[in-house]
Design a protein around this motif. Structure first.
Motif, PDB file in Angstrom:
ATOM      1  N   ALA A 161      15.027 -17.456  -3.978  1.00 48.25           N
ATOM      2  CA  ALA A 161      14.306 -16.214  -4.237  1.00 48.25           C
ATOM      3  C   ALA A 161      13.578 -15.742  -2.987  1.00 48.25           C
ATOM      4  CB  ALA A 161      13.306 -16.443  -5.364  1.00 48.25           C
ATOM      5  N   PRO A 162      13.451 -14.406  -2.846  1.00 48.38           N
ATOM      6  CA  PRO A 162      12.615 -13.885  -1.767  1.00 48.38           C
ATOM      7  C   PRO A 162      11.218 -14.493  -1.902  1.00 48.38           C
ATOM      8  CG  PRO A 162      13.766 -12.109  -2.902  1.00 48.38           C
ATOM      9  CD  PRO A 162      13.994 -13.348  -3.710  1.00 48.38           C
ATOM     10  N   GLY A 163      10.636 -14.885  -0.810  1.00 51.34           N
ATOM     11  CA  GLY A 163       9.324 -15.515  -0.875  1.00 51.34           C
ATOM     12  C   GLY A 163       9.407 -17.027  -0.950  1.00 51.34           C
ATOM     13  N   ALA A 164      10.631 -17.578  -0.958  1.00 50.70           N
ATOM     14  CA  ALA A 164      10.791 -19.030  -1.044  1.00 50.70           C
ATOM     15  C   ALA A 164      10.303 -19.732   0.218  1.00 50.70           C
ATOM     16  CB  ALA A 164      12.253 -19.380  -1.301  1.00 50.70           C
ATOM     17  N   CYS A 165      10.294 -19.007   1.345  1.00 53.02           N
ATOM     18  CA  CYS A 165       9.793 -19.621   2.576  1.00 53.02           C
ATOM     19  C   CYS A 165       9.294 -18.539   3.524  1.00 53.02           C
ATOM     20  CB  CYS A 165      10.864 -20.457   3.263  1.00 53.02           C
ATOM     21  SG  CYS A 165      12.197 -19.490   3.989  1.00 53.02           S
ATOM     22  N   TYR A 166       8.474 -18.997   4.469  1.00 49.65           N
ATOM     23  CA  TYR A 166       7.959 -18.097   5.500  1.00 49.65           C
ATOM     24  C   TYR A 166       8.951 -18.106   6.662  1.00 49.65           C
ATOM     25  CZ  TYR A 166       3.721 -18.535   2.742  1.00 49.65           C
ATOM     26  OH  TYR A 166       2.814 -18.520   1.712  1.00 49.65           O
ATOM     27  N   PHE A 167      10.099 -17.488   6.447  1.00 48.72           N
ATOM     28  CA  PHE A 167      11.192 -17.571   7.420  1.00 48.72           C
ATOM     29  C   PHE A 167      10.832 -16.946   8.750  1.00 48.72           C
ATOM     30  CE2 PHE A 167      11.752 -13.690   4.957  1.00 48.72           C
ATOM     31  CZ  PHE A 167      11.984 -12.729   5.933  1.00 48.72           C
ATOM     32  N   GLU A 182      14.369  -4.689   2.041  1.00 44.16           N
ATOM     33  CA  GLU A 182      13.767  -5.498   0.974  1.00 44.16           C
ATOM     34  C   GLU A 182      14.602  -6.757   0.824  1.00 44.16           C
ATOM     35  OE1 GLU A 182      12.633  -3.503  -2.619  1.00 44.16           O
ATOM     36  OE2 GLU A 182      12.478  -5.391  -3.724  1.00 44.16           O
ATOM     37  N   VAL A 183      13.934  -7.901   0.938  1.00 40.95           N
ATOM     38  CA  VAL A 183      14.638  -9.188   0.918  1.00 40.95           C
ATOM     39  C   VAL A 183      15.194  -9.441  -0.475  1.00 40.95           C
ATOM     40  CG1 VAL A 183      14.422 -11.675   1.256  1.00 40.95           C
ATOM     41  CG2 VAL A 183      13.127 -10.093   2.720  1.00 40.95           C
ATOM     42  N   GLN A 184      16.517  -9.673  -0.532  1.00 40.74           N
ATOM     43  CA  GLN A 184      17.191  -9.900  -1.808  1.00 40.74           C
ATOM     44  C   GLN A 184      17.519 -11.370  -2.043  1.00 40.74           C
ATOM     45  OE1 GLN A 184      17.858  -7.054  -3.893  1.00 40.74           O
ATOM     46  NE2 GLN A 184      16.433  -6.221  -2.393  1.00 40.74           N
ATOM     47  N   ALA A 185      17.686 -12.111  -0.959  1.00 36.39           N
ATOM     48  CA  ALA A 185      17.997 -13.545  -1.069  1.00 36.39           C
ATOM     49  C   ALA A 185      17.598 -14.230   0.225  1.00 36.39           C
ATOM     50  CB  ALA A 185      19.484 -13.767  -1.335  1.00 36.39           C
ATOM     51  N   VAL A 186      17.210 -15.499   0.096  1.00 34.13           N
ATOM     52  CA  VAL A 186      16.818 -16.310   1.242  1.00 34.13           C
ATOM     53  C   VAL A 186      17.712 -17.547   1.284  1.00 34.13           C
ATOM     54  CG1 VAL A 186      14.958 -17.694   2.243  1.00 34.13           C
ATOM     55  CG2 VAL A 186      14.411 -15.538   1.094  1.00 34.13           C
ATOM     56  N   HIS A 187      18.161 -17.908   2.475  1.00 39.80           N
ATOM     57  CA  HIS A 187      18.950 -19.118   2.663  1.00 39.80           C
ATOM     58  C   HIS A 187      18.202 -20.038   3.624  1.00 39.80           C
ATOM     59  CE1 HIS A 187      22.275 -16.923   0.802  1.00 39.80           C
ATOM     60  NE2 HIS A 187      21.903 -15.908   1.562  1.00 39.80           N
ATOM     61  N   MET A 188      18.080 -21.299   3.259  1.00 38.49           N
ATOM     62  CA  MET A 188      17.333 -22.254   4.076  1.00 38.49           C
ATOM     63  C   MET A 188      18.145 -23.514   4.290  1.00 38.49           C
ATOM     64  SD  MET A 188      13.663 -22.102   2.121  1.00 38.49           S
ATOM     65  CE  MET A 188      14.378 -22.016   0.458  1.00 38.49           C
ATOM     66  N   ALA A 189      18.163 -24.013   5.517  1.00 37.33           N
ATOM     67  CA  ALA A 189      18.803 -25.301   5.769  1.00 37.33           C
ATOM     68  C   ALA A 189      17.980 -26.389   5.087  1.00 37.33           C
ATOM     69  CB  ALA A 189      18.891 -25.566   7.268  1.00 37.33           C
ATOM     70  N   THR A 190      18.661 -27.360   4.513  1.00 37.93           N
ATOM     71  CA  THR A 190      17.975 -28.454   3.824  1.00 37.93           C
ATOM     72  C   THR A 190      17.028 -29.174   4.781  1.00 37.93           C
ATOM     73  OG1 THR A 190      19.907 -28.744   2.414  1.00 37.93           O
ATOM     74  CG2 THR A 190      18.338 -30.574   2.513  1.00 37.93           C
ATOM     75  N   GLY A 191      15.781 -29.323   4.361  1.00 39.31           N
ATOM     76  CA  GLY A 191      14.804 -30.043   5.177  1.00 39.31           C
ATOM     77  C   GLY A 191      14.099 -29.195   6.211  1.00 39.31           C
TER      78      GLY A 191
END
Lengths: 189, 189
Positions: free
Chosen positions: A7-13, B141-150
């Motif tokens: 979700a948007p807001g999941a991290c302070y990217f 407007e941020v629709q999705a966030v992708h994050m590397a594990t860890g």
């Protein structure tokens, strides 16, 4: 391996970001309110425009709209404690410069002081503003630049071996750059 | 000791800045143009808005306006060479992903790919735009966030000991953070 589609807001990217201190002139005492922020960006080279984001609920926001100007000052990493402390109180109730031992410097182009311990500072005339969601983007045209002697090279680029820039990571954490990592990739880094 | 009242443009006071790569979808081949930038800022938390500055003359600018969306990807410091190289050519003539060995990842919310080697990436819907001087601020407007594990901790804050962020100093120089400098000033740093 990614946590996809969070979700948007999941991290302070968008962190780490360089910290600057917005100065806004007040008519009374204190004479200047100080607000550390990181949501800021250059917007144009010609004319030289710089944008800062402030919540409409902040004291600084009201002061900038009233005076039509603001300063932006860059303190080095050694000031992390004072910067963090400035961010935790409102200028409505506290003279931040006095309370946190911050020395103000006289402006040369406009009327809003900047920070004498900054390695760089600019005086900005408010020329535009736009509301985006819960913030206002205040657009300043740079009227004057102040630089600490030796802080920038002949191309106007920061000398990281001379100045330890202050960056914010989120969750009240600050850091500075690894000087040994600085390089131009095309030179074989 | 300061060089007071220098002309606007006397220095790049606003660097160092975190580098991100803007992805813009194309209808042909290549499928995606990639543009490394640093003039970008969060604009709002609720709704989650993120702004990027692009010159109206760039290929990316035209593509974002045509498709109404863009991605923003954050590559680690180890990609400094590829990022610098991407910034030196136009997507009008070069398939940058192919030329520089950049792997694209499938979007989950929109249609614009992002970068598989990013430690963080977001998919943005273009919701507003404003011209400021020689640039356009494109508001997504941020629709999705992708994050590397860890890569991020439980508060959503980057783990600097896991991810070496890529920052730009100006004049083709890049750097990363000093992990040993990270701290919370109120803890006695």
């Amino acid at each position: 391996m990614l946590q996809d589609g969070a979700a948007p807001g999941a991290c302070y990217f968008y962190y780490p970001r360089l910290v600057c201190v917005v100065g806004a002139r007040d008519d009374g005492v204190p004479t200047t309110n100080l607000a550390p922020i990181t949501w800021a960006t250059p917007l144009s080279t010609d004319p030289p425009l710089f944008g800062i984001c402030l919540s409409p609920q902040t004291h600084s926001h009201a002061l900038v709209l009233r005076t039509g100007e603001f300063s932006v000052s860059y303190l080095p990493f050694a000031f992390a404690s004072q910067v963090a402390a400035m961010g935790r109180v409102s200028g409505r109730s506290v003279d931040k410069a006095r309370q946190f031992g911050i020395r103000l410097a006289e402006p040369t182009a406009l009327a809003t002081p900047w920070l004498a311990d900054a390695y760089a500072a600019v005086e900005c005339l408010l020329v535009d503003r736009h509301h985006f969601g819960d913030q206002t983007l205040l657009v300043g045209e740079v009227q004057a630049v102040h630089m600490a002697t030796g802080a920038f090279d002949e191309d106007g680029v920061l000398r990281p071996e001379q100045v330890r820039a202050l960056v914010y990571l989120g969750n009240r954490r600050y850091a500075t750059l690894d000087v040994a990592s600085v390089g131009q990739p095309e030179d074989g880094q």
